[in-house]
Design an enzyme around this catalytic site. Sequence first.
Site, PDB file in Angstrom:
ATOM      1  N   ILE A   1       1.898  -9.814  -2.257  1.00 45.12           N
ATOM      2  CA  ILE A   1       0.675  -9.916  -1.468  1.00 45.12           C
ATOM      3  C   ILE A   1       0.198 -11.363  -1.576  1.00 45.12           C
ATOM      4  O   ILE A   1      -0.088 -11.841  -2.676  1.00 45.12           O
ATOM      5  CB  ILE A   1      -0.412  -8.955  -1.996  1.00 45.12           C
TER       6      ILE A   1
ATOM      7  N   HIS B   1      -8.718  -8.535   3.345  1.00 41.25           N
ATOM      8  CA  HIS B   1      -7.550  -7.644   3.294  1.00 41.25           C
ATOM      9  C   HIS B   1      -6.730  -7.848   2.014  1.00 41.25           C
ATOM     10  O   HIS B   1      -6.230  -6.882   1.439  1.00 41.25           O
ATOM     11  CB  HIS B   1      -6.677  -7.880   4.529  1.00 41.25           C
TER      12      HIS B   1
ATOM     13  N   LEU C   1       0.815  -1.219   0.000  1.00 42.17           N
ATOM     14  CA  LEU C   1       0.000   0.000   0.000  1.00 42.17           C
ATOM     15  C   LEU C   1       0.845   1.263   0.000  1.00 42.17           C
ATOM     16  O   LEU C   1       0.374   2.319  -0.432  1.00 42.17           O
ATOM     17  CB  LEU C   1      -0.960   0.007   1.196  1.00 42.17           C
TER      18      LEU C   1
END
Length: 157
Positions: free
Chosen positions: A85, A92, A61
């Site tokens: 990720i 999430h 992020l």
Amino acid sequence: MQNADKGQPRELSGVGLHIGIVQARFNTDITDALAQACQDALIDLGVAPEHITLVQVPGALEVPLGLMALAERDEFDALVALGCIIRGETYHFELVANESGAGVTRVGLDYGIPIANAILTTEDLEQAVARQTEKGRDAAYVAVEMAQLLTDLAPSE
């Protein structure tokens, strides 16, 4: 430019290019491997090691903000986004994957700079490990090719 005979991109050369890399530290074993593969490929393409700037941010992020800070310096021909990720049991994963991807795209369009997005989104660690070297190298090739393309398409003075 593409080779008209084969539909293949022309020979890539990173000579004289300045490339910025933003690496997320989260899942650091994977992102370190991505960064190493990317830097090795950039050097193989002729980018001088001293023309490669690597900065690290906490996670995916934060990658777009790091890219924006580099883009604002106006000294790079292309940027690379590196991260990993891995899907978990909650929403999430989708949030981080979607928002980081949108942020990377926004920075590229807002600043008119090519960004090779190599933020891996995988189901598990095994998939990430299987992709870390190839995707790091791919990001280097994309960054160089897009930097060359934008140079070719720039208005002549």
